[in-house]
Scaffold this active site. Structure first.
Site, PDB file in Angstrom:
ATOM      1  N   HIS A 138      39.159   9.842  71.024  1.00  0.00           N
ATOM      2  CA  HIS A 138      38.760   8.420  71.009  1.00  0.00           C
ATOM      3  C   HIS A 138      39.194   7.707  69.725  1.00  0.00           C
ATOM      4  O   HIS A 138      39.083   6.486  69.634  1.00  0.00           O
ATOM      5  CB  HIS A 138      37.241   8.280  71.173  1.00  0.00           C
ATOM      6  N   ASP A 175      39.286  15.707  79.453  1.00  0.00           N
ATOM      7  CA  ASP A 175      37.922  15.321  79.091  1.00  0.00           C
ATOM      8  C   ASP A 175      37.428  14.281  80.097  1.00  0.00           C
ATOM      9  O   ASP A 175      38.214  13.493  80.610  1.00  0.00           O
ATOM     10  CB  ASP A 175      37.926  14.736  77.671  1.00  0.00           C
ATOM     11  N   HIS A 177      35.814  11.648  79.622  1.00  0.00           N
ATOM     12  CA  HIS A 177      36.026  10.279  79.124  1.00  0.00           C
ATOM     13  C   HIS A 177      37.524  10.041  78.931  1.00  0.00           C
ATOM     14  O   HIS A 177      38.267  10.951  78.590  1.00  0.00           O
ATOM     15  CB  HIS A 177      35.326  10.089  77.778  1.00  0.00           C
ATOM     16  N   ASP A 271      33.082  18.095  79.238  1.00  0.00           N
ATOM     17  CA  ASP A 271      31.919  17.298  79.632  1.00  0.00           C
ATOM     18  C   ASP A 271      31.994  16.809  81.075  1.00  0.00           C
ATOM     19  O   ASP A 271      31.091  16.133  81.546  1.00  0.00           O
ATOM     20  CB  ASP A 271      31.713  16.123  78.659  1.00  0.00           C
TER      21      ASP A 271
END
Ligand SMILES: [Zn+2]
Length: 371
Positions: A138, A175, A177, A271
Protein backbone atom coordinates in the site's frame (compact mmCIF):
# COMPACT_ATOMS: atom_id res chain seq x y z
CA UNK A 1 13.02 -31.51 -5.09
CA UNK A 2 13.68 -27.78 -5.44
CA UNK A 3 15.82 -25.64 -3.16
CA UNK A 4 13.75 -23.06 -1.32
CA UNK A 5 15.07 -20.15 0.76
CA UNK A 6 13.29 -18.70 3.77
CA UNK A 7 14.34 -15.12 4.47
CA UNK A 8 13.83 -14.22 8.12
CA UNK A 9 15.45 -12.32 10.97
CA UNK A 10 14.15 -11.40 14.41
CA UNK A 11 14.27 -7.72 13.38
CA UNK A 12 11.00 -8.40 11.51
CA UNK A 13 9.35 -8.96 14.90
CA UNK A 14 10.89 -5.80 16.37
CA UNK A 15 8.53 -3.57 14.37
CA UNK A 16 6.08 -3.34 17.29
CA UNK A 17 2.68 -2.00 16.35
CA UNK A 18 0.71 -2.62 19.53
CA UNK A 19 2.51 -0.68 22.22
CA UNK A 20 -0.60 1.40 22.82
CA UNK A 21 -3.55 -0.33 21.11
CA UNK A 22 -3.95 -3.79 19.63
CA UNK A 23 -3.14 -3.86 15.93
CA UNK A 24 -3.85 -6.69 13.49
CA UNK A 25 -0.50 -6.29 11.69
CA UNK A 26 1.56 -7.46 14.67
CA UNK A 27 4.87 -9.16 15.40
CA UNK A 28 3.12 -12.46 16.27
CA UNK A 29 2.36 -12.90 12.58
CA UNK A 30 5.94 -13.74 11.68
CA UNK A 31 6.78 -15.39 15.03
CA UNK A 32 3.89 -17.85 14.56
CA UNK A 33 4.75 -18.51 10.90
CA UNK A 34 8.46 -19.13 11.50
CA UNK A 35 7.66 -21.55 14.28
CA UNK A 36 5.29 -23.47 11.97
CA UNK A 37 8.01 -23.57 9.30
CA UNK A 38 10.36 -25.01 11.96
CA UNK A 39 7.82 -27.68 12.92
CA UNK A 40 7.49 -28.69 9.28
CA UNK A 41 11.26 -29.06 8.81
CA UNK A 42 11.49 -26.05 6.49
CA UNK A 43 13.47 -23.73 8.79
CA UNK A 44 15.90 -24.02 11.71
CA UNK A 45 18.44 -26.65 12.73
CA UNK A 46 16.29 -29.63 11.80
CA UNK A 47 15.27 -28.40 8.38
CA UNK A 48 15.47 -30.73 5.41
CA UNK A 49 18.44 -30.34 3.09
CA UNK A 50 16.54 -28.53 0.32
CA UNK A 51 15.50 -25.67 2.64
CA UNK A 52 17.89 -22.76 3.16
CA UNK A 53 17.94 -19.99 5.74
CA UNK A 54 18.72 -16.69 4.04
CA UNK A 55 19.89 -13.81 6.20
CA UNK A 56 18.37 -10.50 5.07
CA UNK A 57 20.66 -7.56 4.47
CA UNK A 58 20.01 -3.90 5.19
CA UNK A 59 18.80 -1.98 2.12
CA UNK A 60 20.88 1.09 1.34
CA UNK A 61 19.18 4.48 1.44
CA UNK A 62 19.87 5.05 -2.24
CA UNK A 63 18.05 1.79 -2.99
CA UNK A 64 14.94 2.95 -1.06
CA UNK A 65 15.17 6.28 -2.87
CA UNK A 66 14.55 4.58 -6.20
CA UNK A 67 10.89 4.13 -5.20
CA UNK A 68 10.33 6.66 -2.41
CA UNK A 69 10.67 10.38 -1.87
CA UNK A 70 13.29 11.92 0.37
CA UNK A 71 10.55 13.44 2.52
CA UNK A 72 8.92 10.04 3.20
CA UNK A 73 12.21 8.42 4.17
CA UNK A 74 13.00 11.34 6.50
CA UNK A 75 9.52 11.16 8.04
CA UNK A 76 9.93 7.44 8.84
CA UNK A 77 13.44 7.99 10.18
CA UNK A 78 12.43 10.88 12.43
CA UNK A 79 9.25 9.29 13.72
CA UNK A 80 11.03 6.07 14.67
CA UNK A 81 13.66 8.06 16.59
CA UNK A 82 10.87 9.80 18.53
CA UNK A 83 8.98 6.53 19.02
CA UNK A 84 12.13 4.98 20.51
CA UNK A 85 12.73 7.94 22.79
CA UNK A 86 9.25 7.87 24.27
CA UNK A 87 8.74 4.10 23.88
CA UNK A 88 5.42 4.61 22.15
CA UNK A 89 3.83 4.21 18.74
CA UNK A 90 3.62 7.04 16.23
CA UNK A 91 1.57 6.91 13.04
CA UNK A 92 1.97 7.86 9.39
CA UNK A 93 -1.76 7.48 8.66
CA UNK A 94 -4.63 6.30 10.91
CA UNK A 95 -3.69 2.63 10.26
CA UNK A 96 0.07 2.68 9.99
CA UNK A 97 2.07 2.52 13.14
CA UNK A 98 5.79 2.93 13.85
CA UNK A 99 7.89 1.89 16.84
CA UNK A 100 11.54 2.50 17.68
CA UNK A 101 12.80 -0.31 15.42
CA UNK A 102 10.41 0.22 12.50
CA UNK A 103 12.83 2.10 10.27
CA UNK A 104 15.53 -0.57 10.64
CA UNK A 105 12.96 -3.35 10.19
CA UNK A 106 11.68 -1.67 7.00
CA UNK A 107 15.21 -1.44 5.61
CA UNK A 108 15.72 -5.15 6.37
CA UNK A 109 12.34 -6.01 4.83
CA UNK A 110 13.37 -4.41 1.54
CA UNK A 111 16.91 -5.80 1.89
CA UNK A 112 15.56 -9.31 2.54
CA UNK A 113 14.03 -9.20 -0.92
CA UNK A 114 17.43 -8.30 -2.37
CA UNK A 115 19.12 -11.12 -0.41
CA UNK A 116 16.57 -13.61 -1.77
CA UNK A 117 17.16 -12.43 -5.33
CA UNK A 118 20.95 -12.67 -4.86
CA UNK A 119 20.67 -16.24 -3.53
CA UNK A 120 18.52 -17.21 -6.52
CA UNK A 121 20.95 -15.68 -9.01
CA UNK A 122 23.89 -17.29 -7.18
CA UNK A 123 22.22 -20.64 -7.82
CA UNK A 124 21.86 -21.52 -4.12
CA UNK A 125 18.07 -21.67 -4.24
CA UNK A 126 15.38 -21.87 -6.92
CA UNK A 127 12.81 -19.74 -5.14
CA UNK A 128 12.31 -17.90 -1.86
CA UNK A 129 9.73 -16.89 0.69
CA UNK A 130 10.52 -13.58 2.41
CA UNK A 131 8.81 -13.61 5.81
CA UNK A 132 9.24 -9.89 6.38
CA UNK A 133 7.51 -7.04 8.17
CA UNK A 134 6.51 -4.24 7.79
CA UNK A 135 4.57 -5.07 4.62
CA UNK A 136 4.76 -2.85 1.55
CA UNK A 137 2.11 -2.98 -1.17
CA UNK A 138 0.00 0.00 0.00
CA UNK A 139 3.02 2.32 0.27
CA UNK A 140 3.55 4.67 -2.65
CA UNK A 141 6.27 7.17 -3.56
CA UNK A 142 5.38 9.65 -0.84
CA UNK A 143 3.15 7.83 1.67
CA UNK A 144 3.49 4.95 4.10
CA UNK A 145 -0.07 3.76 4.60
CA UNK A 146 -2.33 0.75 5.12
CA UNK A 147 0.14 -0.91 7.58
CA UNK A 148 2.91 -0.57 4.95
CA UNK A 149 6.15 1.42 5.23
CA UNK A 150 8.37 0.92 2.14
CA UNK A 151 7.13 -0.86 -0.97
CA UNK A 152 9.16 -4.09 -0.83
CA UNK A 153 7.80 -5.62 -4.03
CA UNK A 154 8.50 -2.58 -6.20
CA UNK A 155 11.96 -2.22 -4.67
CA UNK A 156 12.53 -5.90 -5.57
CA UNK A 157 11.34 -5.20 -9.12
CA UNK A 158 13.79 -2.31 -9.48
CA UNK A 159 16.60 -4.45 -8.02
CA UNK A 160 15.93 -7.17 -10.61
CA UNK A 161 15.81 -4.70 -13.46
CA UNK A 162 18.83 -2.61 -12.41
CA UNK A 163 21.21 -5.03 -10.72
CA UNK A 164 20.34 -8.30 -12.47
CA UNK A 165 19.48 -6.76 -15.85
CA UNK A 166 16.17 -8.61 -15.97
CA UNK A 167 14.05 -7.20 -18.77
CA UNK A 168 10.69 -8.79 -18.00
CA UNK A 169 9.30 -9.07 -14.48
CA UNK A 170 5.79 -10.19 -13.55
CA UNK A 171 4.18 -9.42 -10.19
CA UNK A 172 1.22 -11.38 -8.89
CA UNK A 173 -0.32 -9.59 -5.89
CA UNK A 174 -2.75 -12.02 -4.26
CA UNK A 175 -3.35 -10.07 -1.05
CA UNK A 176 -7.09 -9.52 -0.47
CA UNK A 177 -6.57 -5.76 -0.66
CA UNK A 178 -5.56 -4.08 -3.91
CA UNK A 179 -1.85 -3.39 -4.34
CA UNK A 180 -2.64 0.31 -4.73
CA UNK A 181 0.76 1.62 -3.59
CA UNK A 182 2.55 -0.66 -6.04
CA UNK A 183 0.22 0.41 -8.85
CA UNK A 184 0.66 4.10 -8.00
CA UNK A 185 4.43 3.80 -8.33
CA UNK A 186 4.44 1.85 -11.61
CA UNK A 187 1.26 3.16 -13.26
CA UNK A 188 3.20 4.81 -16.10
CA UNK A 189 6.15 2.39 -15.96
CA UNK A 190 8.68 1.34 -13.32
CA UNK A 191 10.74 4.41 -12.33
CA UNK A 192 14.55 4.44 -12.25
CA UNK A 193 15.17 1.29 -14.27
CA UNK A 194 16.59 0.72 -17.78
CA UNK A 195 14.25 1.90 -20.53
CA UNK A 196 13.78 -1.57 -22.05
CA UNK A 197 12.61 -3.20 -18.79
CA UNK A 198 8.94 -4.26 -18.71
CA UNK A 199 6.57 -5.12 -15.87
CA UNK A 200 3.33 -7.08 -16.03
CA UNK A 201 1.37 -6.48 -12.83
CA UNK A 202 -1.63 -8.50 -11.62
CA UNK A 203 -3.56 -7.62 -8.49
CA UNK A 204 -6.20 -10.17 -7.50
CA UNK A 205 -8.28 -8.50 -4.81
CA UNK A 206 -11.66 -8.13 -3.23
CA UNK A 207 -13.87 -5.68 -5.14
CA UNK A 208 -12.66 -2.26 -3.97
CA UNK A 209 -16.26 -1.09 -3.57
CA UNK A 210 -16.37 -3.44 -0.59
CA UNK A 211 -12.90 -3.09 0.93
CA UNK A 212 -9.91 -0.80 1.64
CA UNK A 213 -8.27 0.89 -0.27
CA UNK A 214 -11.31 1.51 -2.50
CA UNK A 215 -9.24 1.91 -5.66
CA UNK A 216 -7.74 -0.33 -8.42
CA UNK A 217 -10.66 -1.17 -10.69
CA UNK A 218 -10.57 -3.21 -13.92
CA UNK A 219 -10.55 -0.01 -16.00
CA UNK A 220 -7.24 1.03 -14.43
CA UNK A 221 -4.93 -0.64 -16.95
CA UNK A 222 -1.89 1.63 -16.72
CA UNK A 223 -0.73 4.40 -19.00
CA UNK A 224 2.13 5.22 -21.35
CA UNK A 225 4.49 2.25 -21.69
CA UNK A 226 2.61 0.48 -18.86
CA UNK A 227 -0.76 0.61 -20.66
CA UNK A 228 -2.33 -2.87 -20.83
CA UNK A 229 0.15 -4.27 -18.31
CA UNK A 230 -1.77 -3.47 -15.09
CA UNK A 231 -4.49 -6.00 -14.42
CA UNK A 232 -6.97 -5.55 -11.56
CA UNK A 233 -8.99 -8.69 -10.93
CA UNK A 234 -11.71 -7.47 -8.60
CA UNK A 235 -13.38 -10.52 -7.08
CA UNK A 236 -16.68 -10.27 -5.23
CA UNK A 237 -16.85 -11.18 -1.52
CA UNK A 238 -17.12 -15.00 -0.93
CA UNK A 239 -15.37 -15.81 -4.21
CA UNK A 240 -13.29 -18.68 -2.80
CA UNK A 241 -10.37 -20.47 -4.45
CA UNK A 242 -12.30 -21.45 -7.57
CA UNK A 243 -12.74 -17.86 -8.79
CA UNK A 244 -8.97 -17.35 -8.51
CA UNK A 245 -8.44 -20.53 -10.51
CA UNK A 246 -10.78 -19.21 -13.22
CA UNK A 247 -8.82 -15.96 -13.37
CA UNK A 248 -5.58 -17.92 -13.63
CA UNK A 249 -6.83 -20.16 -16.42
CA UNK A 250 -8.52 -17.52 -18.54
CA UNK A 251 -6.43 -14.44 -17.93
CA UNK A 252 -3.25 -14.65 -15.86
CA UNK A 253 -1.64 -17.75 -17.38
CA UNK A 254 -2.34 -16.86 -21.04
CA UNK A 255 -0.98 -13.35 -20.44
CA UNK A 256 2.10 -14.67 -18.62
CA UNK A 257 2.78 -17.09 -21.49
CA UNK A 258 2.60 -14.27 -24.00
CA UNK A 259 4.72 -11.93 -21.83
CA UNK A 260 7.40 -14.56 -21.06
CA UNK A 261 8.57 -13.25 -17.66
CA UNK A 262 12.19 -13.84 -16.69
CA UNK A 263 11.31 -13.59 -12.99
CA UNK A 264 8.01 -13.80 -11.09
CA UNK A 265 7.42 -11.88 -7.86
CA UNK A 266 4.45 -12.39 -5.57
CA UNK A 267 2.97 -9.92 -3.13
CA UNK A 268 1.84 -12.75 -0.89
CA UNK A 269 -0.81 -11.61 1.55
CA UNK A 270 -2.93 -14.23 3.29
CA UNK A 271 -5.85 -12.09 4.42
CA UNK A 272 -8.13 -13.57 1.74
CA UNK A 273 -8.43 -16.67 3.93
CA UNK A 274 -11.97 -17.40 5.12
CA UNK A 275 -10.87 -17.19 8.77
CA UNK A 276 -9.40 -13.70 8.35
CA UNK A 277 -11.65 -11.08 9.93
CA UNK A 278 -10.50 -8.15 7.79
CA UNK A 279 -11.78 -9.40 4.43
CA UNK A 280 -14.42 -11.65 2.88
CA UNK A 281 -12.87 -13.56 -0.01
CA UNK A 282 -13.27 -17.00 1.52
CA UNK A 283 -10.06 -18.66 0.29
CA UNK A 284 -8.71 -21.83 1.92
CA UNK A 285 -5.11 -22.43 3.00
CA UNK A 286 -4.60 -24.77 0.05
CA UNK A 287 -5.86 -22.10 -2.38
CA UNK A 288 -2.53 -20.27 -2.30
CA UNK A 289 -0.57 -23.47 -2.90
CA UNK A 290 -2.78 -24.15 -5.90
CA UNK A 291 -1.81 -20.79 -7.39
CA UNK A 292 1.85 -21.88 -7.13
CA UNK A 293 0.90 -25.17 -8.85
CA UNK A 294 -0.32 -23.26 -11.87
CA UNK A 295 2.32 -20.51 -12.04
CA UNK A 296 5.35 -22.72 -11.41
CA UNK A 297 5.33 -24.35 -14.89
CA UNK A 298 5.32 -20.86 -16.46
CA UNK A 299 8.22 -19.83 -14.22
CA UNK A 300 10.07 -22.96 -15.27
CA UNK A 301 9.39 -22.43 -18.95
CA UNK A 302 10.46 -18.78 -19.13
CA UNK A 303 12.16 -17.75 -15.89
CA UNK A 304 14.36 -20.74 -15.00
CA UNK A 305 11.93 -21.30 -12.11
CA UNK A 306 12.93 -18.02 -10.46
CA UNK A 307 10.21 -16.81 -8.07
CA UNK A 308 10.17 -14.94 -4.81
CA UNK A 309 7.22 -14.36 -2.53
CA UNK A 310 7.05 -11.40 -0.19
CA UNK A 311 4.75 -11.37 2.81
CA UNK A 312 2.06 -8.68 2.77
CA UNK A 313 -1.12 -9.02 4.93
CA UNK A 314 -2.70 -11.96 6.77
CA UNK A 315 -4.19 -11.49 10.22
CA UNK A 316 -5.42 -14.87 11.41
CA UNK A 317 -2.22 -16.44 12.71
CA UNK A 318 -3.13 -20.07 12.19
CA UNK A 319 -4.73 -19.53 8.77
CA UNK A 320 -1.74 -17.54 7.60
CA UNK A 321 0.82 -20.06 8.86
CA UNK A 322 -1.08 -22.99 7.31
CA UNK A 323 -1.22 -21.13 4.01
CA UNK A 324 2.49 -20.31 4.14
CA UNK A 325 3.57 -23.91 4.84
CA UNK A 326 1.42 -25.06 1.92
CA UNK A 327 2.98 -22.49 -0.39
CA UNK A 328 6.54 -23.24 0.71
CA UNK A 329 5.90 -26.97 0.37
CA UNK A 330 4.65 -26.43 -3.18
CA UNK A 331 7.71 -24.31 -4.02
CA UNK A 332 9.87 -27.23 -2.90
CA UNK A 333 8.05 -29.58 -5.25
CA UNK A 334 6.20 -31.44 -2.46
CA UNK A 335 2.45 -31.63 -1.88
CA UNK A 336 0.00 -29.71 0.27
CA UNK A 337 0.39 -30.15 4.02
CA UNK A 338 -3.01 -28.91 5.19
CA UNK A 339 -6.31 -28.99 3.36
CA UNK A 340 -9.66 -27.57 4.39
CA UNK A 341 -13.13 -27.90 2.97
CA UNK A 342 -13.61 -25.75 -0.07
CA UNK A 343 -16.39 -23.19 0.03
CA UNK A 344 -17.59 -22.34 -3.45
CA UNK A 345 -20.24 -19.73 -4.00
CA UNK A 346 -22.07 -20.43 -7.26
CA UNK A 347 -23.15 -16.83 -7.79
CA UNK A 348 -19.55 -15.63 -7.49
CA UNK A 349 -18.35 -18.30 -9.91
CA UNK A 350 -21.01 -17.38 -12.41
CA UNK A 351 -20.22 -13.64 -12.07
CA UNK A 352 -16.46 -14.19 -12.39
CA UNK A 353 -16.77 -16.48 -15.39
CA UNK A 354 -19.48 -14.67 -17.31
CA UNK A 355 -19.06 -11.02 -16.34
CA UNK A 356 -15.72 -10.14 -14.75
CA UNK A 357 -13.35 -12.16 -16.93
CA UNK A 358 -15.06 -11.25 -20.23
CA UNK A 359 -15.01 -7.58 -19.15
CA UNK A 360 -11.28 -7.73 -18.35
CA UNK A 361 -10.65 -9.48 -21.68
CA UNK A 362 -12.50 -6.70 -23.46
CA UNK A 363 -10.39 -4.03 -21.72
CA UNK A 364 -7.05 -5.82 -22.13
CA UNK A 365 -7.68 -7.72 -25.37
CA UNK A 366 -6.32 -4.89 -27.58
CA UNK A 367 -2.91 -5.37 -25.90
CA UNK A 368 -2.74 -9.19 -25.82
CA UNK A 369 -3.14 -11.84 -28.53
CA UNK A 370 -3.65 -14.71 -26.07
CA UNK A 371 -6.86 -13.49 -24.46
ZN1 LIG B 1 -4.25 -7.04 2.74
Amino acid sequence: MKNVGIVYDHIYAEHKTNLMYSHPERADRVIHAISRLREEGMYGENRRSNFFEIQPRLAALEEIHLAHSESLITEIQEKTVRAAKFHQNLTTDPDTVLSGESYTAALYAAGGNFSAIDAIFDGIINSAFILCRPPGHHANVSASRGFCVFNNIILATQYLMREKRIKKVAIIDWDAHAGNGSEDIVYSGVPNVPEEAELLFFSIHQDPRTLYPGTCFPEDIGQGKQKGKIVNITLPPRSGDDCVQLALDHLILPMLREFKPEYILFSAGFDGHHRDHLTNLGYTSQGYGKIIDKVMPVAEEFAQGRMSLTLEGGYNLEAQSNSIVNVVSKLSGAGLIIEEDQKTNDQCLEYTENKLIPYLKKLLGPYWKNI
